[in-house]
Structure formats: C-alpha cells, structure tokens
Design a protein around this motif. Structure first.
Motif, PDB file in Angstrom:
ATOM      1  N   GLU A 134       3.131  29.392  11.466  1.00  0.00           N
ATOM      2  CA  GLU A 134       2.025  28.601  10.971  1.00  0.00           C
ATOM      3  C   GLU A 134       1.431  29.125   9.924  1.00  0.00           C
ATOM      4  O   GLU A 134       0.989  28.531   9.194  1.00  0.00           O
ATOM      5  CB  GLU A 134       1.166  28.334  12.209  1.00  0.00           C
ATOM      6  CG  GLU A 134       0.999  26.763  12.675  1.00  0.00           C
ATOM      7  CD  GLU A 134       0.317  26.545  13.868  1.00  0.00           C
ATOM      8  OE1 GLU A 134      -0.002  25.552  14.052  1.00  0.00           O
ATOM      9  OE2 GLU A 134       0.125  27.796  14.696  1.00  0.00           O
ATOM     10  N   ARG A 184      13.028  28.517  11.084  1.00  0.00           N
ATOM     11  CA  ARG A 184      12.979  27.390  10.520  1.00  0.00           C
ATOM     12  C   ARG A 184      14.228  26.573  10.261  1.00  0.00           C
ATOM     13  O   ARG A 184      14.072  25.325  10.288  1.00  0.00           O
ATOM     14  CB  ARG A 184      12.486  27.353   8.991  1.00  0.00           C
ATOM     15  CG  ARG A 184      11.168  28.046   8.524  1.00  0.00           C
ATOM     16  CD  ARG A 184      11.037  27.506   7.200  1.00  0.00           C
ATOM     17  NE  ARG A 184       9.605  28.562   6.817  1.00  0.00           N
ATOM     18  CZ  ARG A 184       8.241  28.307   6.654  1.00  0.00           C
ATOM     19  NH1 ARG A 184       8.190  27.062   6.962  1.00  0.00           N
ATOM     20  NH2 ARG A 184       7.668  29.245   6.391  1.00  0.00           N
ATOM     21  N   VAL A 221      12.845  24.290  18.805  1.00  0.00           N
ATOM     22  CA  VAL A 221      12.808  24.227  17.323  1.00  0.00           C
ATOM     23  C   VAL A 221      11.264  24.248  16.761  1.00  0.00           C
ATOM     24  O   VAL A 221      10.643  24.836  16.078  1.00  0.00           O
ATOM     25  CB  VAL A 221      13.497  23.009  16.819  1.00  0.00           C
ATOM     26  CG1 VAL A 221      13.283  22.896  15.473  1.00  0.00           C
ATOM     27  CG2 VAL A 221      14.939  23.175  17.061  1.00  0.00           C
ATOM     28  N   THR A 222      10.605  23.120  17.504  1.00  0.00           N
ATOM     29  CA  THR A 222       9.108  23.057  17.189  1.00  0.00           C
ATOM     30  C   THR A 222       8.362  24.109  17.462  1.00  0.00           C
ATOM     31  O   THR A 222       7.430  24.712  16.580  1.00  0.00           O
ATOM     32  CB  THR A 222       8.363  21.654  17.655  1.00  0.00           C
ATOM     33  OG1 THR A 222       8.914  21.674  19.335  1.00  0.00           O
ATOM     34  CG2 THR A 222       8.959  20.446  17.077  1.00  0.00           C
ATOM     35  N   ASP A 223       8.574  24.828  18.693  1.00  0.00           N
ATOM     36  CA  ASP A 223       7.853  26.023  18.953  1.00  0.00           C
ATOM     37  C   ASP A 223       8.180  26.957  17.930  1.00  0.00           C
ATOM     38  O   ASP A 223       7.073  27.755  17.348  1.00  0.00           O
ATOM     39  CB  ASP A 223       8.409  26.364  20.253  1.00  0.00           C
ATOM     40  CG  ASP A 223       7.656  25.644  21.382  1.00  0.00           C
ATOM     41  OD1 ASP A 223       6.939  24.894  21.022  1.00  0.00           O
ATOM     42  OD2 ASP A 223       8.152  25.846  22.553  1.00  0.00           O
ATOM     43  N   SER A 224       9.600  27.200  17.758  1.00  0.00           N
ATOM     44  CA  SER A 224       9.679  28.253  16.680  1.00  0.00           C
ATOM     45  C   SER A 224       9.367  28.054  15.208  1.00  0.00           C
ATOM     46  O   SER A 224       8.669  29.114  14.640  1.00  0.00           O
ATOM     47  CB  SER A 224      11.331  28.621  16.637  1.00  0.00           C
ATOM     48  OG  SER A 224      11.949  28.227  15.618  1.00  0.00           O
ATOM     49  N   ALA A 225       9.180  26.846  14.944  1.00  0.00           N
ATOM     50  CA  ALA A 225       8.565  26.456  13.614  1.00  0.00           C
ATOM     51  C   ALA A 225       7.095  26.788  13.403  1.00  0.00           C
ATOM     52  O   ALA A 225       6.423  27.296  12.619  1.00  0.00           O
ATOM     53  CB  ALA A 225       8.938  25.191  13.091  1.00  0.00           C
ATOM     54  N   LYS A 226       6.594  26.372  14.781  1.00  0.00           N
ATOM     55  CA  LYS A 226       5.127  26.811  14.925  1.00  0.00           C
ATOM     56  C   LYS A 226       4.834  28.008  14.824  1.00  0.00           C
ATOM     57  O   LYS A 226       3.649  28.506  14.281  1.00  0.00           O
ATOM     58  CB  LYS A 226       4.590  26.040  16.166  1.00  0.00           C
ATOM     59  CG  LYS A 226       4.187  24.627  16.138  1.00  0.00           C
ATOM     60  CD  LYS A 226       3.646  23.862  17.207  1.00  0.00           C
ATOM     61  CE  LYS A 226       3.458  22.600  17.418  1.00  0.00           C
ATOM     62  NZ  LYS A 226       3.469  21.892  18.669  1.00  0.00           N
ATOM     63  N   ALA A 236      14.747  20.381  21.062  1.00  0.00           N
ATOM     64  CA  ALA A 236      13.606  19.879  20.130  1.00  0.00           C
ATOM     65  C   ALA A 236      12.399  20.762  20.355  1.00  0.00           C
ATOM     66  O   ALA A 236      11.700  20.937  19.465  1.00  0.00           O
ATOM     67  CB  ALA A 236      13.199  18.276  20.434  1.00  0.00           C
ATOM     68  N   THR A 237      12.107  21.170  21.557  1.00  0.00           N
ATOM     69  CA  THR A 237      10.977  21.973  22.132  1.00  0.00           C
ATOM     70  C   THR A 237      11.113  23.235  21.426  1.00  0.00           C
ATOM     71  O   THR A 237      10.375  23.804  20.786  1.00  0.00           O
ATOM     72  CB  THR A 237      10.896  22.265  23.457  1.00  0.00           C
ATOM     73  OG1 THR A 237      11.019  20.686  24.051  1.00  0.00           O
ATOM     74  CG2 THR A 237       9.433  22.753  23.974  1.00  0.00           C
TER      75      THR A 237
END
Lengths: 359, 319, 281, 57
Positions: free
Chosen positions: D43, D14, D35-40, D32-33
């Motif tokens: 889920e 996160r 970060v978003t992938d790792s946060a996703k 950015a990619t």
C-alpha cells in the motif's frame, strides 16, 4: 548592430539576473553528452560544449505536447468540447548558447508552421516568446557542412545576440531589439573596444576555414523532380542499409513532421502532438492497409527528396538542412546526407549516373 | 580482422561468378569513423567496395529475411546465430544462403569511444597485432587498448566463431570460456538490488529514450510486420514520451526476444543516445540458460523454449 | 491568432445506414453554436476532420452541399479506430468537426461547361455534394450538360439510393447507375463496371467537357484509358485523392505527393498535375 | 515474464500465477485472498505502470 564585451567573470551574474524576467534554457551535460534543458536556479549553461546530441528544436517544438483538452464528464460544461489547455506557458524565455546552425533551422521550419492560410499557434507563440542567445562555433565537427548548407559557424541571421568566445570574455553582437532587451536585463552594457567587429570577422573566417566537408546544391532546383525520384542509382544502396528508425528525423533541427494522438486520463481527454517520422511505415499507411510509401526505398527517398528537392521547389528558400551533421554522425547505418545531396545535385538523367557520389 | 578482407573478396567474387548467389551482404566503408554501412554487392566492382574491421558491429542477419534470392552473407558468431534463428522461424531458407563465416575478434563500442575522446573523432586506426586503437581529431591523438573500447557484449561473448557456415575466411579464433568471463555479472548486480532501486535503475536507463525505435529496427528478431507499439486498433501503448509507455515498449520488446536474442549488441550500437538496452535482454538470456539450459541460435533443429511446450518445463512460479 | 486545431462542437442529428452490409452510415451534424456554421462555409469537394474526443480525428469528404443549410453530412465507412467507434455512436452524441479543409472541384472553371461525374463505391460523397450543388436552380443554369455515372458492387451497396432514383427521373441531368452484378431481373439500371459504362454512355471529350473522377484505385486505373479514348485531355480530368492525414492543414508532413500536400494543395488535382508528381497515393 | 518484471523493479507481491480448474472454487477463493493481501502489503509503495496525467509542455 552594436558589439558589447561581456567578461566571463560577469557572465554568471548576468545569467542569474536574467532569471527575473526569462525562463532559461541552455546546454547541460547529462550522462555522457549535452542536451538543452531548463536551467534550474543556480545552474549555469555549459558554454564549453561542442553541440547537443539531439537538436534543440524541442525548446520551441517539444517532442510531445498537449494541444487540446476536454472533459469526458457529462456534467461538465466542456463535455467533449475540445479547447486549448489553460496552463500553456508562453512567458518569455531565453535559449542560451544555441549554435548558429540550430538557430537557422527555425527560419527553415517557420515556413511550415506560419503560412498564409493557417498559423500553428503553439509553434509560433513559443518561437515569438523566445530570445536566442547564440554561441558562435569555433571548433566545428568533422561532420559539419553548414557553410554549404546556407548556414555557417558564425551565421547570425536568426539570432538575437551572438556570442563570440574570446577566452576571458565574449564579444557579443546585439542583433535585434529582443537581444538589446536581454543584454539590458542581464546588465551587460560594456561597449566593446574598437576593432571588435574586425576581430569577429577574423574568427569567422578562421571558423569557416575549418569546415572541411560540403554539399553541392546549385543544380537541385534545376533537376527534374521525377528524374530524381526515379534515380535508382541514388536510392538503392541507402535504402538497403536503412533500418527505418527515426534517429535522423528526431535528431534533425529541421524535421517538423508530427502525429496527433488522443489520450484519455480518467475523465479528461488530451489531444497530444508527438514528433513523427517519415521513416516509419505507419506514417502513411491508410486505414485500409494500403501504403503509398510501402517500401523502405520509398521512405528513404521521401526524407531526402523532401529536404533537398520538394522543399527547394516549394519554398525557393534553399535546402531544408542547416548542415549540423547530426544525422550523419548518429545514423546507425551511416547514411550520409552529404553524399546523397551531392548525388542528387550531380545526377545526369541521360546516363543515369552521378558525377559526385561522396561528401 | 582487416586481414580477412582479401579472402572475403575472393570468396564473394567466386560465389557471384559461379552464380551461387545473387548478392553478397556485407559492409562498405562508412563516411565517418566507427561506422560502416550495410551493403550488398552484385558485381565484382561492388565486391571491391566491401570492408571488414572492428566497426562492423550491426547484425547483417537483419538484411536477409523475406527474400527470394540466393544470398551470400558475411557472418560472425552472433550474426550466424541470428541466421540460425531466422532459419528456425522460417524467415529464410538455409538453401538460399551461403554463409561466409568470420571468426570475430570483437567490435569497437562507438558510444564508449566518443565519450572517451576529448573532441569529435575525425579518424580511427587499428593495429590488429598490438591490439591497439588510435583515435584522432582536432588537437588530439590517443592510442587505446582495443579491449578497453570493445562493445561490452563482445567482451562477454562465448561464441565468437560462427556456429553455422559454408566456409570460413580464416582460422577459428579461441573462444572465451565461462571461467574467464561471467556474461551475467551485470545482471547479477541488478538482481541484488531492492525493487525500488531496480525500478529507479531502469527509470534512469530509459530517461533519454526518444522512441526512435533504432534498437527495435536494428534487431534481426524484430521483424513483425506491425509492432505492438504501432498498432492503433487496439492501441496498446501511448505514443508520447510518457515514462510508462517508454518502459512498456522496452520491456515487452525485450520479452519478445526471450530465448532468441544472441546478445549481438545491435540495439545498443544503434541507439543514438547510448541506452544499454541489454540490461533487459541479458536477464532473459540468463533465465533461459538457467531454466532451460538454452542458448539462442546454436541449432537450426529446435525452436526456442518460449515458443514450445514441454511437460517438464519449469513451473515453480505457478502457485 | 485563430487556432486551426480546435474543432467546432457538433451534435449528431441523424444517422442513416446506407448500405445493406451496414458498413456505411451517413451522419448529419448540427453545429452547437450557430455562428460556427457560417465559419464552416465550404465548397463541394472539400473535406473536414471529424473529431471524436478521446479517440482522434479522421479526414472525410463533405457529402452535403453548400446549398443545404442548417446541417452538414458525412458518409463514413467502417475501417479504423475512429470510424468503428462512430458506427456505434447515437443521435444526440457530441463530437467535433474541423474545417472546411483542402481545395474543391474547380467550379469557376467548370462554369459554362459540360460536366461528367464518374464515381464508384463509397467515394461518391463529395460527388453527391457536387450534384446537389449543381442542381440548385440558381446554379443549374451555370452548367451545360451534366452526366453522372455511378457504380457499386450491388444495388444494396449504392449510396443515397432515394436521391439517385430522383435524379434518374430528372431531365436536366443524365443519370447512369450501374452495379457490378445483380440477380434481380427487374433491376432498371445498368449492369457492368464503371469504365465499361463510361465507354458506352459517357459523352466524348471536347474543349468544353470536364470529367470528375472519384473512386477506388482499380476503377480509376481502368477509367483513365477510357477517358483517353473518349478524347479527354489530362487537364480536363479532375480527380480527388485520399492519403493518410493528421493535421489537415499542411503541417504534419505525411500526405504529400512530391511537393504537393494532398490536404492543403489538394485533395482535388487534374490528371495533368498528378502526372507531374510521384504516384504516392 | 515474472522474472523480467521483478528484474526491473516490480515487487514479487504484485504478480501471481496460478492454475485453477473451474471445479476448484475453494482454491480460487484462497488464491484471490492471497493475491489481494499480498498486493495490499504494498500500500505504501509507489504505484507501478500507472500512467500519470500527461504534462502540458
């Protein structure tokens, strides 16, 4: 008033029966001390406890409570119009095993929430919907001073029922209509044997004799308010030690001060009442930055003057303290209300000294 | 440590008499067992009220900031380290202080003791030579080893002797070494947990918090004129018992103490509901040690690592 | 049971910037439910809690007079969270007001007496309410001489400028407007601090003369000895206090001075009363 | 900060730190990619530090 006998073997079953008509709250041990908590199905209050760490005032007056809510969605009818939240629950509840000192606190606090001009609907509804089943106190703590603070280990003036522990059974004084109703709902109807009242009186005397510390209050009303206010000898040392945390005020059964805060969640706004403490500088800081109680001394003095002088003068109802001793045992810097009360009571403005300086 | 008291009084009286200090900051006897009251003495008569034993577990460094006066202060190892932090941070001047050093043998844990006692404790007595503590109350009297009832931070302490002082009240005590105690054993236990378990651990740890702020106010490091939780414009944190707000308070407060905390234990000692706030601060202490080789309050010459920038600061976490 | 925490919903009808530095705006509110206006029956000197949903409440003196119907007015100084937000609100926005709260200037006592109103800065709001109330033809005959001394830092910082000028033209009240300093050579009014002007222009204290004083602490501090010199006794000096408040109904516990609650037992006190309480304001 | 957050149970996925100059647009996109992938990837886990609706009490 009548006295009934409740065999301890009938206690659990009675408590179970009460669940049909009451929400139950009672002492339970969490981690290493007791709190008052909602009793879940099958859960029995721990009646062997001494007292709860924090006073059970939150059974009536929760530390955080939503008082109003409204919508922040422009399409809604109540857009930005505050109203009472609909899901407030004031169905009748019973507090089991509350100590007499804590029950007495509600009477002292009532003068604040129930006035001629304004009534606090949340406090009053919660109070009125509650039946207090007290547990007389046979093993007071070394910090207790209830007998000199207008309460006592067997004080039954603010209880609906008072239980007196007699090892294998309780003797129960049924004091009010509410108490009568509760005893009936629990199926506790066995009249006590003759001599029960005498037995209670004897236990009362025993318990009272175990209270070893006391406060003198007889001169408080006579003392000049401004003399006490200016009595450096009383305030200087405690003010130095005080760290201005809220422990005393939050643990206290009679501290009632609160803050009102708005919180937004999504498209809803909630007006929340939280306990507040006169120990905190921001309690009185004006938006301009000016603080009328800007020093630690001002704040320490406010707490004790409020309890032991302002309250005494304003309500002519004794001191705003029941002698439960929580602030004494929990204060991280050992500020002792007993010593301060005795100093205030024995302060001589001529010589600026106090005859009694300890508890 | 009760044997120190005569020397403490002697030094304090001398300092006041010689006009070297305006007051001596120490403790006076409390009205309940295990609790003494932070106190200042300005006269010989007041000096006679001073006490010192294993129930002096707050941090007196909390009582000397923003003063113009000359102060004599009783200081154990951790207290002296916090005085050093104050000097570095400009909260008090070294010249103002006369530090009366106390080689510390550890403080008694009031929470542990009251949990161990079968009924409320009416009195406590310590036999220093035998290392025993006797507690008694209605219907009981128990003698315990002091090591069993010491504050956890004291059992892990590596600086029991003051690091700065003007004079000592007794000979230095032997220091514990890292071979004997692992100050971070508990941190390691938590570190080994899964994120879910860690989260649950801290949820449970903070579940009793009543937000009285005793931990913050007992802490000598928390001297901000307006704490971030009290700010209303902007308001960073809600003020109810919401668990997110409670956690935000505790973890950010701990973070503000990173590299400054001496593990004096005042936060835990002052907590009315016995929360081990040190589960946050100990982690930061460990990191400061591992990343910067830093222990707080050992010097008055250097600012703490999170307060300064060096080109060789570790930055593995920046991707 | 009437719930004293629920504000009456109001709509902002008009916002007027009062001062040149734009730090003060007057808000005119209209009740959404006309029957609420009746419930909000007030007297000059009382205050109300203004409620902005999602932000909170602020205690503000009522600037309109009970004789003005159909609306209520408040003048708001931009300082904290709620007041700053209010300064960005627009006409037509919905908010709430709760009250009226506190006591009022002692109109019963003041009947048949000379009244001197001494105000400074933005503390003139409830004094405006009082002046309008007294000047109402029905009421004017109840009072003898009315003197007003009002000062601000500069001409641009005076509140209610049009009304001030209109009052200055009247012969049934003696209006003294003053500013601390002014570089306009045509400034028709006084220059000087309020205490000085009070000493020069204020009527002497008699059994029949009462002074109402409202202003910043520094003005109050220096006006007191002047009134003393003019012969005003402590029970004829009336002051309105401000303290931090939350509930406004005497329950939340923060605004007390000694045993008096500023929100409920006040905000209006005589100097005599104040001298018997700790100076925690 | 990252260490303390992880210590109390915030998943490492996160929280990310990066140093990106205003000229490094590709790196920004990359980060950015990631970060978003790792946060996703989290889920299904419980949300952290998200206040729930206040309880009426």
């Amino acid at each position: 008033m009548r006295v009934i006998r409740i065999d301890k073997s009938d206690w659990d079953a009675g408590v179970e029966k009460l669940r049909d008509t009451y929400r139950l709250i009672g002492p339970v041990k969490e981690k290493f001390y007791h709190t008052f908590a909602a009793l879940e199905a099958g859960q029995i209050p721990d009646m062997e406890y001494v007292n709860s760490r924090i006073s059970p005032k939150y059974a009536i007056y929760p530390q955080s409570e939503i008082i109003l809510s409204c919508s922040l969605n422009e399409d809604d009818e109540d857009y930005k119009i505050y109203h009472e939240p609909e899901d407030k629950n004031y169905e009748q509840k019973a507090v089991l095993g509350i100590r007499p000192c804590d029950a007495d606190s509600f009477e002292l606090v009532r003068v604040n929430f129930d006035t001629e001009e304004y009534k606090d609907p949340y406090w009053l509804r919660a109070y009125e919907s509650t039946t207090f089943v007290g547990l007389a106190c046979d093993s007071p703590c070394p910090t207790c001073f209830c007998t000199s603070a207008g309460s006592g280990p067997y004080s039954d003036k603010n209880l609906d029922i008072m239980l007196v522990d007699k090892q294998d059974h309780y003797l129960a004084e049924i004091i009010t209509e509410k108490g009568e109703k509760l005893a009936k709902a629990a199926g506790w109807q066995t009249e006590a044997e003759e001599g029960a009242t005498d037995a209670i009186d004897k236990s009362r005397a025993d318990a009272e004799s175990k209270i070893k510390s006391s406060v003198g209050t007889e001169n408080l009303a006579k003392q000049s308010l401004l003399d006490l206010y200016e009595a450096t000898v009383i305030w200087e040392k405690p003010a130095f030690a005080c760290i201005n945390c809220g422990t005393c005020t939050y643990a206290c059964p009679t501290c009632w001060c609160f803050d009102i805060q708005d919180e937004v969640h999504g498209k809803e706004s909630f007006r929340i009442r939280n306990w507040d403490s006169c120990m905190y500088p921001i309690f009185t800081t004006h938006a301009s930055g000016h603080n009328p109680r800007g020093t630690k001394l001002d704040r320490v003095r406010q707490r004790f003057m409020h309890k032991l002088k302002y309250y005494v003068d304003k309500y002519e109802n004794g001191i705003q303290c029941t002698g439960c001793g929580r602030c004494v045992s929990l204060c991280p810097v050992n500020i002792d209300i007993r010593g301060i009360c005795n100093m205030m009571n024995s302060y001589d403005p001529e010589s600026c000294t106090c005859e009694v300086t300890a508890s | 440590m009760e044997s120190y008291i005569d020397k403490i009084k002697e030094i304090s009286k001398r300092l006041l008499e010689e006009g070297k200090v305006d007051m001596v900051v120490g403790y006076r006897r409390g009205s309940v067992p295990t609790m003494h009251q932070p106190f200042f003495a300005r006269s010989k008569a007041e000096v006679d009220e001073l006490v010192w034993d294993s129930n002096c577990g707050l941090n007196l460094a909390n009582y000397i900031t923003d003063s113009q006066e000359n102060i004599g202060i009783l200081a154990t190892g951790c207290n002296s380290r916090n005085i050093a932090v104050h000097i570095v941070e400009g909260k008090v001047k070294r010249e103002q202080l006369h530090i009366i050093g106390i080689p510390c043998k550890g403080m008694i844990d009031r929470h542990k003791l009251s949990a161990m006692a079968p009924a409320p404790i009416a009195s406590i007595e310590e036999d220093e030579e035998k290392g025993k503590v006797t507690i008694s109350g209605e219907g009981f009297s128990d003698t315990l080893n002091k090591t069993e009832v010491m504050q956890e931070n004291c059992t892990l302490c590596l600086h029991r002797n003051p690091v700065i002082y003007d004079e000592l009240v007794a000979q230095e005590v032997a220091e514990q070494s890292k071979d004997e105690v692992d100050p971070h054993a508990r941190v390691k236990e938590i570190e080994a947990m899964s994120p879910e378990d860690k989260w649950a651990h801290f949820d449970d740890l903070l579940s009793d918090c009543i937000r009285c702020y005793a931990c913050r106010n007992a802490c000598p490091l928390c001297y901000c004129p307006l704490c971030f939780v009290d700010e209303s414009h902007p308001q960073w944190v809600g003020k109810s018992l919401d668990p997110t707000d409670v956690r935000t308070f505790h973890f950010l407060r701990a973070y503000h103490c990173a590299g400054r905390c001496t593990d004096c234990g005042a936060c835990v000692r002052s907590c009315p509901v016995g929360i081990n706030v040190r589960d946050f601060t100990k982690k930061l202490e460990k990191d400061c040690m591992e990343l910067f080789g830093w222990e707080a309050g050992l010097t008055t010459e250097q600012r703490p690592p999170l307060d300064t920038y060096k080109p060789d600061d570790p930055e593995e976490f920046i991707k | 049971m009437e719930n004293p925490y629920i504000p009456y919903p109001v709509r902002i009808d008009e916002i007027k910037t009062e001062t040149e530095d734009k730090s003060l705006k007057t808000f005119k509110f209209v009740f959404l439910n006309p029957e609420d206006e009746e419930k909000f029956a007030y007297k000059a000197g009382q205050f109300a809690e203004l409620s902005v949903p999602g932000l909170g409440e602020i205690p503000i003196g009522i600037a309109s007079s009970p004789t003005e119907k159909g609306f209520v007015k408040f003048t708001i100084f931009k300082t904290g969270k709620v007041t700053s937000y209010m300064h960005s609100m627009k006409e037509g926005d919905i908010m709430g007001i709760r009250g009226p709260l506190g006591n009022w200037y002692p109109w019963e006592t003041l009947e048949g007496k000379n009244v001197v109103i001494i105000g400074g800065g933005f503390a003139f709001t409830t004094l405006r309410s009082s002046i309008i109330y007294m000047l109402e033809p029905e009421n004017r005959k109840k009072f003898k001489d009315i003197n007003v001394i009002y000062g601000a830092r500069s001409p641009g910082m005076l509140l209610y400028k049009d009304e001030l000028e209109a009052w200055a033209q009247r012969d049934d009240l003696n209006m003294n407007i003053t500013v601390d300093s002014c570089d306009d050579p045509d400034w028709p009014h006084h220059t000087g601090f309020v205490p000085t002007i009070t000493e020069q222009e204020g009527p002497s204290g008699t059994d029949d003369t009462y002074a109402i004083v409202c202003g910043p602490p520094i003005m109050i501090k220096f006006t007191q000895p002047v009134l003393d010199k003019l012969g005003y006794t402590e029970d004829r000096i009336i002051m309105s206090l401000e303290n931090r408040m939350k509930c406004g109904i005497g329950m939340c516990g923060r605004c007390n001075i000694g045993k008096e609650l500023v929100c409920k037992d006040g905000p209006v006190f005589t100097l005599q009363q104040l001298n018997q309480t700790p100076k925690e304001y | 900060m990252k260490n303390l957050l992880e210590h109390m149970g915030i998943e490492p996925e996160r929280l990310h730190f990066s140093w990106i100059s205003s000229a490094e647009s590709t790196k920004f996109v990359d980060v950015a990619t990631k970060v978003t992938d790792s946060a996703k990837s989290l889920e299904n886990k419980e949300k952290k530090f998200v206040k729930t609706k206040p309880k009426v009490a």
